[in-house]
Design a protein around this motif. Structure first.
Motif, PDB file in Angstrom:
ATOM      1  N   TYR A  51      54.298  53.891  55.222  1.00 42.81           N
ATOM      2  CA  TYR A  51      53.863  53.609  53.852  1.00 42.81           C
ATOM      3  C   TYR A  51      54.509  52.316  53.342  1.00 42.81           C
ATOM      4  CZ  TYR A  51      51.474  58.066  52.784  1.00 42.81           C
ATOM      5  OH  TYR A  51      50.592  59.108  52.737  1.00 42.81           O
ATOM      6  N   SER A 136      50.568  68.428  56.715  1.00 45.24           N
ATOM      7  CA  SER A 136      50.411  67.343  55.758  1.00 45.24           C
ATOM      8  C   SER A 136      50.885  66.021  56.350  1.00 45.24           C
ATOM      9  CB  SER A 136      51.200  67.657  54.487  1.00 45.24           C
ATOM     10  OG  SER A 136      51.134  66.586  53.568  1.00 45.24           O
ATOM     11  N   GLN A 140      48.370  62.863  57.018  1.00 46.96           N
ATOM     12  CA  GLN A 140      48.608  61.547  56.435  1.00 46.96           C
ATOM     13  C   GLN A 140      48.717  60.479  57.516  1.00 46.96           C
ATOM     14  OE1 GLN A 140      51.649  61.462  53.159  1.00 46.96           O
ATOM     15  NE2 GLN A 140      51.740  63.668  53.582  1.00 46.96           N
ATOM     16  N   THR A 143      45.362  59.543  58.798  1.00 46.23           N
ATOM     17  CA  THR A 143      44.637  58.761  57.792  1.00 46.23           C
ATOM     18  C   THR A 143      45.136  57.321  57.753  1.00 46.23           C
ATOM     19  OG1 THR A 143      44.396  60.785  56.470  1.00 46.23           O
ATOM     20  CG2 THR A 143      43.902  58.702  55.392  1.00 46.23           C
ATOM     21  N   PHE A 215      44.342  68.556  56.690  1.00 44.99           N
ATOM     22  CA  PHE A 215      44.558  68.644  55.245  1.00 44.99           C
ATOM     23  C   PHE A 215      44.133  70.011  54.698  1.00 44.99           C
ATOM     24  CE2 PHE A 215      44.589  63.840  54.644  1.00 44.99           C
ATOM     25  CZ  PHE A 215      45.866  63.809  54.106  1.00 44.99           C
ATOM     26  N   TYR A 227      50.189  59.572  47.811  1.00 48.99           N
ATOM     27  CA  TYR A 227      50.049  59.748  49.251  1.00 48.99           C
ATOM     28  C   TYR A 227      48.572  59.814  49.628  1.00 48.99           C
ATOM     29  CZ  TYR A 227      54.929  61.103  48.658  1.00 48.99           C
ATOM     30  OH  TYR A 227      56.255  61.115  48.322  1.00 48.99           O
ATOM     31  N   PHE A 228      48.301  59.747  50.907  1.00 51.31           N
ATOM     32  CA  PHE A 228      46.944  59.970  51.385  1.00 51.31           C
ATOM     33  C   PHE A 228      46.656  61.467  51.343  1.00 51.31           C
ATOM     34  CE2 PHE A 228      48.006  55.846  53.050  1.00 51.31           C
ATOM     35  CZ  PHE A 228      46.820  55.143  52.879  1.00 51.31           C
ATOM     36  N   THR A 229      45.486  61.807  50.848  1.00 49.32           N
ATOM     37  CA  THR A 229      45.117  63.194  50.613  1.00 49.32           C
ATOM     38  C   THR A 229      43.754  63.493  51.227  1.00 49.32           C
ATOM     39  OG1 THR A 229      44.013  62.675  48.526  1.00 49.32           O
ATOM     40  CG2 THR A 229      46.387  63.172  48.422  1.00 49.32           C
ATOM     41  N   THR A 283      44.340  57.407  45.865  1.00 45.80           N
ATOM     42  CA  THR A 283      45.685  57.171  46.377  1.00 45.80           C
ATOM     43  C   THR A 283      46.180  55.853  45.795  1.00 45.80           C
ATOM     44  OG1 THR A 283      45.421  58.382  48.467  1.00 45.80           O
ATOM     45  CG2 THR A 283      47.077  56.648  48.417  1.00 45.80           C
TER      46      THR A 283
END
Length: 483
Positions: A51, A136, A140, A143, A215, A227-229, A283
């Motif tokens: 990130y 999770s 992420q 993604t 997810f 965050y990426f969801t 995001t």
């Protein structure tokens, strides 16, 4: 850590004086991946590194600056004043040979982080209560890898249905190098060739499909927008399908994205961008201004604000083109994100990046509600569902206090959506990629001095060149046409 760091640098295109430096490092300083990945918290730490790279990588070569703004300079939205900009992006705005995105090395740094996570996290010992957290983290990571490969594909390759049939790029279908395992030793760093466009898109699709599955059984972070969801993953896969011209699949994913996100369409777009949290964000990468800000040299704020605006030092030579400004009608609330500086009355300036997160810092939106809405409208129009597409554009323009009686409900909506995307999403990193995937090419602003005038979508300068350092490391790596 020295040994692994040098190996990473070799893979990611930084040239050394000799290969001996890779092996003449004290092995006592080497920390193996197995030593790092001891528990689920360690996996989260490596994911956090990915990130952080998305924000700070290469002094802004990824989302910290270039992926949010350079596309507007390469396209038709920015006029660069070279003096105000300190010569930053002057050649980019003219589309000079080689003046382009340079995201290769930093992207593969991100990819290697998430490859480590994807490789080591499944084998970590966890309690039953930690299983959703593991899912999770893995979701992420998939993604992030998908998004990073998608950016590499868009910058260094053509789209699946837009491969040139004539000119220097005729038939050229090379895309990213698909490294799907971590580079933890010299053997792992052996050269690989570039995959085809279809193979690259297929891998991105696979990563996002895997993320969506994970997810579904994952924990939700306390601040999910950071965050990426699940909603983000659906939106990104829908975007991939739109570029791939798989329109019904894109529509289905955009609907799923809306259903799995708390993002909303705001009726106060100025407040949305001047607030720390944008309500339209699926995001929003969270930036700590004291440690992650790119400062006066490289930040989005600095590039888009007039020098000493509000007394803050900048290199703000990236101004809004007259053509973009004139595309708005009087009363459109989006004009509230554009300002003038009496010291430079010949220019308009964007206030989308205004330091809402601190000095030179803005939290970075990866997926925005109105972007997804516009992409769904585009997909509907491509399938001939013009009235349904028009309804979405009316919804957006009503939220922006813009007239709606001008929205066509026939085939003209196709071009209208393109114009509306630019009014809504300028300075957000999509314009160059939109013009490229549509096959429209780039018509430069008349105010750009010394530019190309027009750049066809299949011109070789629509692709960035593979860094020369990569070609030196791997002479068999196909360079892009014209470089």
């Amino acid at each position: 850590m020295k040994k692994r760091t040098l190996i990473y640098l070799a893979v990611f295109g930084i040239v050394f004086s000799s290969c001996e430096s890779l092996i003449e490092v004290d092995p006592q300083n080497n920390l193996s991946a197995s030593a790092v990945f001891t528990d689920i918290d360690a996996a989260q730490s490596v994911l956090n590194s990915a990130y952080n790279r998305l924000i700070r990588g290469g002094d802004g070569q990824l989302y910290g600056r270039d992926l949010k703004l350079m596309g507007d300079a390469l396209a038709d939205n920015i006029v660069t004043d070279a003096d105000l900009a300190g010569q930053r992006w002057n050649t980019v705005n003219r589309n000079d040979q080689g003046a382009h995105y340079n995201i290769w090395a930093q992207s593969y740094n991100v990819i290697n982080d998430v490859n480590e996570v994807l490789d080591k996290t499944p084998g970590l010992p966890v309690t039953p209560s930690q299983e959703p957290t593991r899912n999770s983290i893995l979701a992420q990571a998939y993604t992030i890898r998908a998004l990073t490969y998608f950016n590499l594909a868009r910058v260094y390759g053509y789209e699946p249905n837009k491969i040139p049939t004539t000119g220097a790029g005729a038939g050229f279908d090379r895309s990213a190098v698909l490294r799907l395992t971590p580079t933890g030793s010299f053997a792992d760093a052996q050269p690989m060739s570039r995959s085809s466009i279809i193979d690259t898109y297929t891998q991105i699709e696979s990563d996002l499909t895997e993320a969506i599955s994970l997810f579904a059984n994952a924990s939700t972070p306390s601040n999910p927008v950071r965050y990426f969801t699940l909603g983000t993953a659906y939106a990104l896969r829908g975007t991939l399908y739109l570029y791939w011209e798989r329109y019904q699949q894109a529509i289905d994913d955009f609907d799923a994205a809306f259903a799995n996100s708390s993002a909303t369409l705001t009726d106060d777009i100025v407040a949305a961008f001047t607030s720390e949290m944008n309500p339209e964000a699926f995001t929003q990468l969270w930036m700590d201004w004291s440690t992650q800000s790119l400062g006066s040299n490289n930040s989005l704020y600095s590039y888009t604000h007039a020098p000493l605006w509000n007394g803050i030092s900048t290199f703000g030579g990236q101004t809004i083109s007259p053509e973009l400004y004139n595309s708005f009608e009087e009363g459109d609330s989006r004009l509230g994100l554009i300002y003038v500086d009496d010291r430079h009355p010949q220019y308009y300036w964007s206030n989308k990046y205004n330091g809402a997160a601190g000095l030179y810092a803005d939290h970075l939106i990866i997926v925005r509600y109105s972007d997804v809405l516009l992409m769904k409208a585009e997909a509907l129009a491509a399938l001939g569902q013009y009235s349904a597409a028009a309804e979405l554009i009316v919804q957006l323009r009503m939220a922006r206090n813009a007239s709606v009686d001008v929205v066509p409900t026939d085939v003209r909506i196709v071009d209208y959506i393109k114009d509306e995307r630019n009014r809504e999403l300028h300075f957000e990193g999509v314009r160059f990629f939109d013009l490229k995937r549509w096959g429209n090419g780039v018509t430069k602003s008349a105010a750009v001095i010394g530019g190309v005038g027009f750049l066809a979508h299949d011109h070789h300068r629509m692709l960035a060149g593979i860094p020369n350092s990569q070609i030196l490391l791997n002479p068999d790596l196909p360079q892009n046409p014209g470089y």
